[in-house]
Scaffold this active site. Structure first.
Site, PDB file in Angstrom:
ATOM      1  N   GLY A   1      -7.118  -6.888   2.714  1.00  0.00           N
ATOM      2  CA  GLY A   1      -5.899  -7.552   2.231  1.00  0.00           C
ATOM      3  C   GLY A   1      -4.850  -7.570   3.330  1.00  0.00           C
TER       4      GLY A   1
ATOM      5  N   GLY B   1      -1.662  -9.895   3.187  1.00  0.00           N
ATOM      6  CA  GLY B   1      -0.730  -9.818   2.061  1.00  0.00           C
ATOM      7  C   GLY B   1       0.611  -9.203   2.431  1.00  0.00           C
ATOM      8  N   GLN B   2       1.441  -8.985   1.415  1.00  0.00           N
ATOM      9  CA  GLN B   2       2.804  -8.485   1.660  1.00  0.00           C
ATOM     10  C   GLN B   2       2.783  -7.161   2.417  1.00  0.00           C
ATOM     11  OE1 GLN B   2       5.123  -7.021  -1.643  1.00  0.00           O
ATOM     12  NE2 GLN B   2       7.058  -7.189  -0.544  1.00  0.00           N
TER      13      GLN B   2
ATOM     14  N   ASP C   1      -9.535  -9.853   5.399  1.00  0.00           N
ATOM     15  CA  ASP C   1      -8.940 -10.575   4.271  1.00  0.00           C
ATOM     16  C   ASP C   1      -9.984 -11.546   3.726  1.00  0.00           C
ATOM     17  OD1 ASP C   1      -5.742 -10.778   3.474  1.00  0.00           O
ATOM     18  OD2 ASP C   1      -6.942 -12.465   2.769  1.00  0.00           O
TER      19      ASP C   1
ATOM     20  N   ASP D   1     -14.150 -10.050   1.117  1.00  0.00           N
ATOM     21  CA  ASP D   1     -13.721 -10.285  -0.263  1.00  0.00           C
ATOM     22  C   ASP D   1     -13.943  -8.947  -0.965  1.00  0.00           C
ATOM     23  OD1 ASP D   1     -13.562 -10.745  -2.953  1.00  0.00           O
ATOM     24  OD2 ASP D   1     -14.933 -12.455  -2.971  1.00  0.00           O
TER      25      ASP D   1
ATOM     26  N   TYR E   1      -2.148  -5.305 -15.270  1.00  0.00           N
ATOM     27  CA  TYR E   1      -1.895  -4.731 -13.939  1.00  0.00           C
ATOM     28  C   TYR E   1      -1.812  -3.202 -14.040  1.00  0.00           C
ATOM     29  CZ  TYR E   1       0.786  -3.921  -9.569  1.00  0.00           C
ATOM     30  OH  TYR E   1       1.241  -3.487  -8.341  1.00  0.00           O
TER      31      TYR E   1
ATOM     32  N   LYS F   1      -4.190  -0.174 -12.613  1.00  0.00           N
ATOM     33  CA  LYS F   1      -3.657   0.877 -11.733  1.00  0.00           C
ATOM     34  C   LYS F   1      -4.019   2.277 -12.260  1.00  0.00           C
ATOM     35  CE  LYS F   1      -1.914  -1.546  -8.440  1.00  0.00           C
ATOM     36  NZ  LYS F   1      -2.717  -1.602  -7.186  1.00  0.00           N
TER      37      LYS F   1
HETATM   38  N1  SER Z   1       5.763  -4.985  -7.151  1.00  0.00           N
HETATM   39  C1  SER Z   1       4.805  -4.895  -8.213  1.00  0.00           C
HETATM   40  C2  SER Z   1       5.030  -5.915  -9.248  1.00  0.00           C
HETATM   41  O1  SER Z   1       6.179  -6.234  -9.476  1.00  0.00           O
HETATM   42  C3  SER Z   1       4.856  -3.549  -8.857  1.00  0.00           C
HETATM   43  O2  SER Z   1       4.047  -2.661  -8.194  1.00  0.00           O
HETATM   44  O3  SER Z   1       4.118  -6.371  -9.847  1.00  0.00           O
END
Ligand code: SER
Length: 318
Positions: A8, A11-12, A34, A53, A142, A146
């Site tokens: 990744g 990514g950010q 990536d 991937d 999400y 996690k």
């Molecule tokens: N920055 C993430 C989100 O807002 C939280 O871990 O989904």
């Protein structure tokens, strides 16, 4: 020297963690991977890169074998609001990638860093000074991924001895690569609007506190945790870490100190607001401070000075 695979990398987090790791471990020892390949620009030019991937275990195993990897940073993620729009994708990336990385790490003896998040908490969790060990019943896919990732990572450590480590990142504010589809993204977008001279429409309601952190502190935390003395780690997956807690008016007023004409109006987004309301106002990160010396440098004021300075240059306004 340790050989590292960053999954990744575009990514950010990856677009800044990869160069930070290359500074510490040497450019040739950090492989940028990536699912979008070939990589472009600095990441591709400054060191090795490959296609991975993360939902495909064979891709990860091939990269680990080819580059003789010792440590994996698995940054593949679908952020909170985006995952709600496609829960299966959220699960496949959020859990599939972790499980694949864990299996490959077990087979090839790698250590593994996977970010968890404030999203691992839910409405039943204490919202103020959220403890390290507490109720984790998130209501987002999400968050479910996690928590699952945290549990799987602890399981692989206890059962197979895989050196898994993780932090619960708060909202990350950065200026290289935009986040996408997160609930805390507003705290990045607000700076872009301010520097461009645009009015900001805030999707999060006034008075909604969330934990946040400036990217340089997040990068240092990830690297420091992976270098920490394992005998000092009581916890592993995952450590609460935070640098600041604010609500939209606070960041708006801080920016206005530098850009007095800046304007913001509230138009809250129901999905994001519901998610934000279920997350902590402020976490207790004393275990991270005690067990591996976590100590962030930036607060809201110093981050704002730096963000505006960097974005003015980036957007050609300096
Ligand atoms: N920055 C993430 C989100 O807002 C939280 O871990 O989904």
């Amino acid at each position: 020297m340790k050989k590292i695979l960053v999954i990744g990398a575009c990514g950010q987090i990856g677009s800044e963690l990869t160069p930070a790791l290359r500074n510490v471990y040497g450019t040739d020892n950090v492989v940028a991977a990536d699912c979008v390949y070939p990589l472009k620009g600095e990441l591709a030019e400054s060191g090795p890169s490959c296609k991975v991937d993360a939902t495909n275990a064979q891709d990860i195993a091939d990269a680990v074998k080819k580059y003789n990897i010792d440590a994996i940073y698995n940054l593949a993620a679908i952020l909170s609001a985006k995952a709600e729009a496609n829960p299966m994708l959220g699960w496949n990336v959020g859990v599939g990638a972790v499980l694949n990385c864990l299996e490959v790490s077990r087979e090839f003896g790698c250590s593994l860093f996977t970010p968890s998040s404030i999203g691992a908490f839910g409405p039943d969790t204490p919202h103020d000074m959220t403890p390290q060990d507490t109720i984790q019943r998130p209501k987002t896919i999400y968050g479910v991924t996690k928590v699952t990732g945290e549990l799987l990572s602890d399981y692989y450590f206890k059962r197979f001895g895989v050196d898994t480590r993780s932090v619960r990142f708060p909202g990350l504010i950065s200026n290289v690569t935009l986040p996408g589809g997160g609930t805390t993204d507003y705290a990045v977008e607000i700076y872009y609007a301010a520097v461009k001279g645009e009015k900001f429409v805030c999707p999060i309601a006034k008075g909604t506190f969330m934990d946040m952190m400036y990217m340089p502190d997040a990068l240092k935390a990830a690297i420091d945790l992976m270098e920490a003395d394992p005998s000092k780690l009581v916890h592993r997956n995952s450590f609460n870490i935070t640098a600041m807690s604010f609500e939209p008016d606070m960041i708006y007023n801080e920016i206005k100190k530098h850009i007095p004409d800046f304007q913001m109006e509230y138009k809250f987004d129901e999905l994001r607001q519901g998610i934000a309301d279920s997350w902590p106002n402020k976490m207790d990160d004393s275990c991270a401070r005690k067990e591996w010396g976590f100590s962030p440098k930036y607060d809201l004021a110093s981050m704002t000075v730096d963000m505006i300075d960097v974005l003015r240059k980036k957007l050609g306004q300096a």
